[in-house]
Design an enzyme around this catalytic site. Structure first.
Site, PDB file in Angstrom:
ATOM      1  CB  CYS A  45      80.288  27.690  73.770  1.00  0.00           C
ATOM      2  SG  CYS A  45      81.211  26.859  72.456  1.00  0.00           S
TER       3      CYS A  45
ATOM      4  NE  ARG B 225      72.159  26.226  74.438  1.00  0.00           N
ATOM      5  CZ  ARG B 225      73.087  26.319  73.469  1.00  0.00           C
ATOM      6  NH1 ARG B 225      73.162  27.417  72.734  1.00  0.00           N
ATOM      7  NH2 ARG B 225      73.931  25.337  73.254  1.00  0.00           N
TER       8      ARG B 225
END
Length: 327
Positions: A284, A208
Site C-alpha cells: 500500500c 495513485r
C-alpha cells in the site's frame, strides 16, 4: 527462468498456513462484549492510526473515549527504526515483547484490536501479532464506532495503566514479510508466466496506482511496481452509518471478498492463491492498509500471504526502483 526469490518464498512459506487459526480473525462487537465477560484473559488495544496530514490525533481520541479497559497501541512507536525514516515498520521481537509486557499482555491473553475508523489500522496490528505467533488475536469488526452504535459501554475517564506482564521475545515468521530487495527482484517477472512469481496486490487508490493522482506524501512519485495489480483496500470494506449519522467501515463477508478478488485477478488465479500454489504480497502506501488486503486473504484461507513492509513509500523513495505509470 524461475525467479530465485519466488522459488525461495515458495519453499520457506510451506510451514505456515494462516487460514487455519482457531481464534477468529474478526469478531463482532457483541462477540467481543461476551468475551470481555468471560473468565478468559482479554487485552483490548486501541490501534487507531491516522495519516500524517489528518487533523485527528489517535492518542487524544483514546484518552477521551475507549472500550472499557483498553490500552493504546502506538504503531509508530512499537516499530523498528528505518534507514529512510519510514514509520510503523515491523518491530524486533524484543521491541514487540517489551510493548506487550508494558501493556499487560501475556502470551495467553486474547488480544482484541480495534480502531476509530471501523476497520483501517487494526488489521495491520493484527498482522503484527499473528506474525509473532500470537494467534489469540482478533479485530473488532466496525471498531469503536460500531461498538458505540450498538449501545455497548464506553470508558471516558482517564485510562488506567495495567499491571505489567511477562512476555518473552517471540520468534517472528519472516516468511510473512517482504523487503525491498524481495519485491524488486520479483517485479522483473510477470506472474502470468510462472506460478513461482509472487503476485503483488497494491491497496492504494487506482489513481495513485496509475500515476494520474499524486501521493499524499510531498515529493513522492505515484505509479506502481512493475507486474503488480491494483486492488484498493476499500473494496474489501463496507461503509455503514451510525444512528447519529456518522460513518464507519466493516470487513465484507468472505463470499464478497472472494467476488472482488475473482474480478481483480481471476477465479483460477484466486484458487492458486487460496490453496498455496501462488504466493501473494499485499502492498500500500506505507504498509498500513495493506493489512486490510492481508486480512481479506486470511478470511479466505490463503496459505501464502505476505506484506511488503515498506510498501510504496520505501519503494518510490529509492532511485533504483522502476516505476510504471499506466493502467
Amino acid at each position: 527462468m524461475i525467479p530465485r526469490l519466488a522459488l525461495r518464498s515458495s519453499l520457506r512459506m510451506g510451514s505456515r498456513a494462516f487460514g487455519t487459526h482457531k481464534t477468529p480473525l474478526v469478531l463482532s462487537p457483541q462477540e467481543v462484549n461476551n468475551l470481555a465477560h468471560s473468565k478468559a484473559p482479554v487485552a483490548f488495544l486501541d490501534a487507531t492510526w491516522f495519516m500524517p496530514n489528518s487533523p485527528r490525533k489517535a492518542r487524544e481520541e483514546f484518552q477521551s473515549k475507549r472500550i472499557p479497559g483498553a490500552q493504546f497501541l502506538d504503531l509508530d512507536e512499537v516499530a523498528s527504526s528505518h534507514e529512510l525514516g519510514l514509520k510503523h515498520m515491523m518491530p524486533s521481537p524484543e521491541t514487540f515483547a517489551n510493548a506487550c509486557g508494558e501493556l499487560g499482555i501475556s502470551p495467553s491473553s486474547h488480544v482484541v484490536l480495534y480502531d476509530n475508523h471501523g476497520v483501517f489500522s487494526s488489521p495491520r496490528a493484527l498482522f503484527m501479532f499473528r506474525s509473532f505467533g500470537h494467534d489469540k488475536s482478533s479485530i473488532v469488526n466496525g471498531g469503536l464506532p460500531r461498538w458505540i452504535d450498538e449501545g455497548l459501554p464506553v470508558e471516558t475517564q482517564a485510562p488506567t495503566k495495567h499491571q505489567p506482564a511477562e512476555y518473552p521475545p517471540p520468534s517472528i515468521f519472516s516468511q510473512n514479510i517482504r523487503s525491498y530487495e524481495d519485491v524488486l527482484a520479483n517485479s522483473a517477472f510477470n506472474p502470468k508466466d510462472n506460478i513461482n512469481v509472487e503476485l503483488v496486490l497494491d491497496a492504494r487508490s487506482s489513481g495513485r496506482y496509475t500515476g494520474q493522482d499524486p501521493e499524499p506524501r510531498p515529493g513522492l512519485s505515484s505509479g506502481h511496481i512493475p507486474n503488480s495489480k491494483s486492488l484498493p483496500f476499500n473494496l474489501f470494506l463496507q461503509k455503514n452509518v451510525t444512528k447519529e449519522g456518522g460513518e464507519y467501515t466493516t470487513v465484507l463477508p468472505p463470499a464478497e471478498i472472494r467476488r472482488v478478488l475473482e474480478e481483480t485477478i481471476g477465479a483460477e488465479e484466486l484458487e492458486d492463491v487460496i490453496n498455496g500454489q501462488r504466493s501473494v504480497v499485499a502492498s500500500c502506501g506505507s504498509g498500513m492498509t495493506a493489512g486490510v488486503i492481508w486480512l481479506g486473504l486470511q478470511l479466505l484461507g490463503a496459505k501464502k500471504a505476505a506484506l511488503y513492509d515498506e510498501s510504496w513509500t520505501g519503494y518510490a523513495m529509492r532511485e533504483t526502483s522502476p516505476i510504471v505509470k499506466s493502467a
